[in-house]
Scaffold this active site. Structure first.
Site, mmCIF file in Angstrom:
data_model
loop_
_atom_site.group_PDB
_atom_site.id
_atom_site.type_symbol
_atom_site.label_atom_id
_atom_site.label_comp_id
_atom_site.label_asym_id
_atom_site.label_seq_id
_atom_site.Cartn_x
_atom_site.Cartn_y
_atom_site.Cartn_z
ATOM 1 N N LYS A 272 0.716 -1.306 0.070
ATOM 2 C CA LYS A 272 -0.068 0.104 -0.004
ATOM 3 C C LYS A 272 0.935 1.345 0.008
ATOM 4 O O LYS A 272 1.868 1.050 0.387
ATOM 5 C CB LYS A 272 -1.019 -0.103 1.163
ATOM 6 C CG LYS A 272 -2.127 -0.875 1.399
ATOM 7 C CD LYS A 272 -2.830 -0.756 2.600
ATOM 8 C CE LYS A 272 -3.864 -1.801 2.882
ATOM 9 N NZ LYS A 272 -4.968 -1.694 1.685
ATOM 10 N N ARG A 346 -9.963 -11.965 2.734
ATOM 11 C CA ARG A 346 -10.798 -12.731 2.093
ATOM 12 C C ARG A 346 -10.128 -14.189 2.127
ATOM 13 O O ARG A 346 -10.625 -15.240 2.288
ATOM 14 C CB ARG A 346 -11.260 -12.495 0.497
ATOM 15 C CG ARG A 346 -9.986 -12.369 -0.208
ATOM 16 C CD ARG A 346 -10.671 -11.523 -1.682
ATOM 17 N NE ARG A 346 -10.705 -10.258 -1.414
ATOM 18 C CZ ARG A 346 -10.983 -9.228 -2.501
ATOM 19 N NH1 ARG A 346 -11.482 -9.632 -3.525
ATOM 20 N NH2 ARG A 346 -11.258 -8.081 -2.178
HETATM 21 N N1 BES Z 1 -8.093 -3.880 4.719
HETATM 22 C C1 BES Z 1 -8.074 -3.488 3.125
HETATM 23 C C2 BES Z 1 -9.499 -2.562 2.983
HETATM 24 C C3 BES Z 1 -9.657 -1.567 3.707
HETATM 25 C C4 BES Z 1 -9.210 -0.087 3.210
HETATM 26 C C5 BES Z 1 -10.554 -1.334 4.963
HETATM 27 C C6 BES Z 1 -9.355 0.996 3.731
HETATM 28 C C7 BES Z 1 -10.371 -0.054 5.748
HETATM 29 C C8 BES Z 1 -9.930 1.048 4.996
HETATM 30 C C9 BES Z 1 -8.179 -4.655 2.378
HETATM 31 O O1 BES Z 1 -7.263 -5.776 2.753
HETATM 32 C C10 BES Z 1 -7.804 -4.262 0.940
HETATM 33 O O2 BES Z 1 -6.460 -3.903 0.938
HETATM 34 N N2 BES Z 1 -8.552 -4.354 0.005
HETATM 35 C C11 BES Z 1 -8.224 -4.086 -1.440
HETATM 36 C C12 BES Z 1 -8.727 -4.861 -2.242
HETATM 37 C C13 BES Z 1 -8.176 -5.036 -3.800
HETATM 38 C C14 BES Z 1 -6.891 -5.129 -3.716
HETATM 39 C C15 BES Z 1 -9.045 -5.713 -4.265
HETATM 40 C C16 BES Z 1 -8.839 -2.818 -1.281
HETATM 41 O O3 BES Z 1 -9.897 -2.444 -1.150
HETATM 42 O O4 BES Z 1 -8.256 -1.930 -2.070
HETATM 43 MN MN MN Z 2 -5.403 -5.660 2.262
#
Ligand code: BES
Ligand code: MN
Ligand code: ZN
Length: 495
Positions: A272, A346
């Site tokens: 990230k 997931r």
């Molecule tokens: N933990 C994150 C989702 C999230 C983002 C929760 C911001 C709370 C605040 C999750 O693990 C994630 O990174 N999801 C990705 C999925 C994508 C790679 C398909 C996302 O939402 O960008």
């Molecule tokens: Mn994530």
């Protein structure tokens, strides 16, 4: 802060909170003070024309010298009718905010002489007072005295003290659960990691919960390749915690709650960006809710069989971290091509859900996860996303959410979305590869691990942490989900 119930007592010390109805009409308890003080309250209402007695309006005044109290706080009750449990809690929250801002040490809330004289009103008012008074300040060593909470003693005056106390005892345990969840999501990721989280869960044995902690070796034996793959780049070993509350009939199938517990989500090799990454300390929010919920249910000795399962991992980039392109085998036997190591929640849930069904055969299962950023785009910080294979279960959850002020909104599931995660080289991949319907696609992924169990998934990415203060919570961890699911268990499984 201690909350007690007493008979109405105009001679209270500290701050005295009384109600005002629309158009500045004084309630009976306010009228009594007004008469005892030569019309001081009437005058104060007149002197603040913007305070009209609308529900949740609040106004403080110095107490007239004829009273023992130092401060009088006027709180708006609207037309005084239809103040249900949720509105009573919000009123409590508004009052607590004022008391905390003023820095008073002691206060008595006396909104009596109305249809709201019920025990239910008093108990919910007290619960709201407490919910709003939450603080997470254990790491602040240099708080100025004026920043520290002063409120020590709170009394809610009610004609039915016994009834109020009895109802509040249960609500108070639910607030304990909410506070535990808020504590867990607020802890920094160097303090709260899979093993230390599991230790915190273990402490709940004192409430009569049965707690088991599975380590990586045990999970490997069970074949949990999806969950373990996420944690393999971390110095902190993964854990799976199983919490059981056996308050129902022996042999009755339990209801199950499953939580995503990513104690820190860097994204892994699909790293990230740095900006905002600190928020990923609360990527264990789903596990936090399950833990707080189990504490609440055990605390009030719920008459139901309930299991809580949380998958605890830390998602880190490392020489041993999972790569985009890796194929892992889940406990279900299904293989997953990991296209994006940041779609890790997931993967954790895939094994946690399967394990829960395999071992407990629950009559219904609800999972909670801060699963997708797309959820925040869709519903913001107000409403959680609901995904389910069962209409009746969905309706129950939506009703429970409305009743406690934790709203959920249902999204669709469909084969067309499911197909988006088919993989050319494995049974599925963990992302679709396009940004369309991101939250739904994530839910479709989970559905591949629930068989025909009645199941609902709550994506709480938007509601777990609040950037601003609300009537029942200071900004920060909200505990969203604990009160909703506690209500659902009470309504759907204890009657
Ligand atoms: N933990 C994150 C989702 C999230 C983002 C929760 C911001 C709370 C605040 C999750 O693990 C994630 O990174 N999801 C990705 C999925 C994508 C790679 C398909 C996302 O939402 O960008
Ligand atoms: Mn994530
Ligand atoms: Zn995550």
């Amino acid at each position: 802060m201690k909350i007690a119930f007493s008979a109405p007592k105009p001679e209270a010390a500290g701050a005295l909170v009384v109600g005002v109805l629309e158009k500045g009409r004084l309630t009976p308890s306010a009228t009594a003070l007004d008469e005892a003080s030569g019309g001081a309250l009437t005058k104060a209402v007149k002197g603040a024309p913007r305070f009209t007695g609308k529900l949740e309006q609040i106004q403080n005044m110095p107490a007239p010298t004829s009273l023992k109290a130092d401060t009088v706080i006027l709180v708006g009750l609207g037309n005084g009718k239809g103040i249900d449990a949720q509105k009573a809690q919000r009123l409590g929250g508004v009052i607590a905010a004022k008391l905390l801002a003023l820095g008073v040490k002691e206060a008595t809330v006396d909104l009596n002489g109305m249809e709201s004289d019920s025990a239910e009103f008093a108990a919910n008012l007290a619960a709201g007072l407490r919910l709003r008074s939450y603080r997470f300040d254990k790491y602040r060593t240099k708080q100025k005295p004026e920043d520290k909470p002063a409120l020590k003693k709170l009394t809610v005056a009610t004609p039915d003290q016994k009834g109020a106390k009895k109802l509040f005892d249960d609500l108070d345990r639910v607030v304990d659960g909410v506070f535990l969840t808020r504590d867990l999501v607020s802890e920094p990721p160097n303090v709260l990691y899979p093993d230390s989280f599991a230790e915190r869960a273990k402490e709940l044995e004192k409430l009569g919960l049965e707690i088991e902690v599975l380590d990586a070796k045990q999970m490997k034996k069970l074949g949990m390749g999806a969950l373990l793959g996420v944690g393999q780049g971390s110095q902190h070993e993964s854990r799976l915690v199983v919490m059981q509350w056996k308050g129902g009939k022996k042999g009755d199938a339990p209801v199950a709650f499953v939580g995503k517990g990513v104690t820190f989500d860097t994204g892994g090799i699909s790293l990230k960006p740095g900006q905002g990454m600190w928020d990923m300390k609360w990527d264990m929010g789903g596990a936090g809710v399950v833990t707080g919920l189990m504490a609440a249910l055990a605390g009030r000795k719920a008459k139901a069989n309930v299991v809580g399962v949380i998958g605890l991992v830390e998602n880190m980039p490392d020489g041993n971290a999972q790569r985009p392109g890796d194929i892992v085998t889940s406990m279900s036997g299904q293989t997953i091509e990991v296209w994006n190591t940041d779609a890790e929640g997931r993967l954790v849930l895939a094994d946690a859900l399967w394990y829960t069904i395999d071992r407990f055969k629950p009559k219904a299962m609800v999972d909670l996860a801060t699963l997708t950023g797309a959820m925040i785009i869709a519903l913001g910080e107000v409403t959680a996303g609901l995904f389910s294979n069962d209409d009746a279960l969905s309706d129950q959850l939506m009703a429970a959410g409305r009743a406690v002020g934790e709203p959920v909104w249902r999204f669709p599931l469909a084969d067309e979305y499911d197909r988006m995660i088919d993989s050319d080289v494995a049974d599925m991949k963990n992302i679709a590869g396009s940004r369309s319907a991101g939250s739904i696609v994530a839910a479709q992924f989970l559905q591949r691990f629930v068989k025909d169990t009645k199941w609902a998934h709550l994506d709480i990415a938007g509601v777990t942490w609040s950037g601003k203060t609300t009537p029942l919570a200071p900004k920060g961890g909200t505990g969203f989900g604990v009160r909703l699911l506690e209500r659902w268990v009470a309504e759907a499984h204890e009657k």
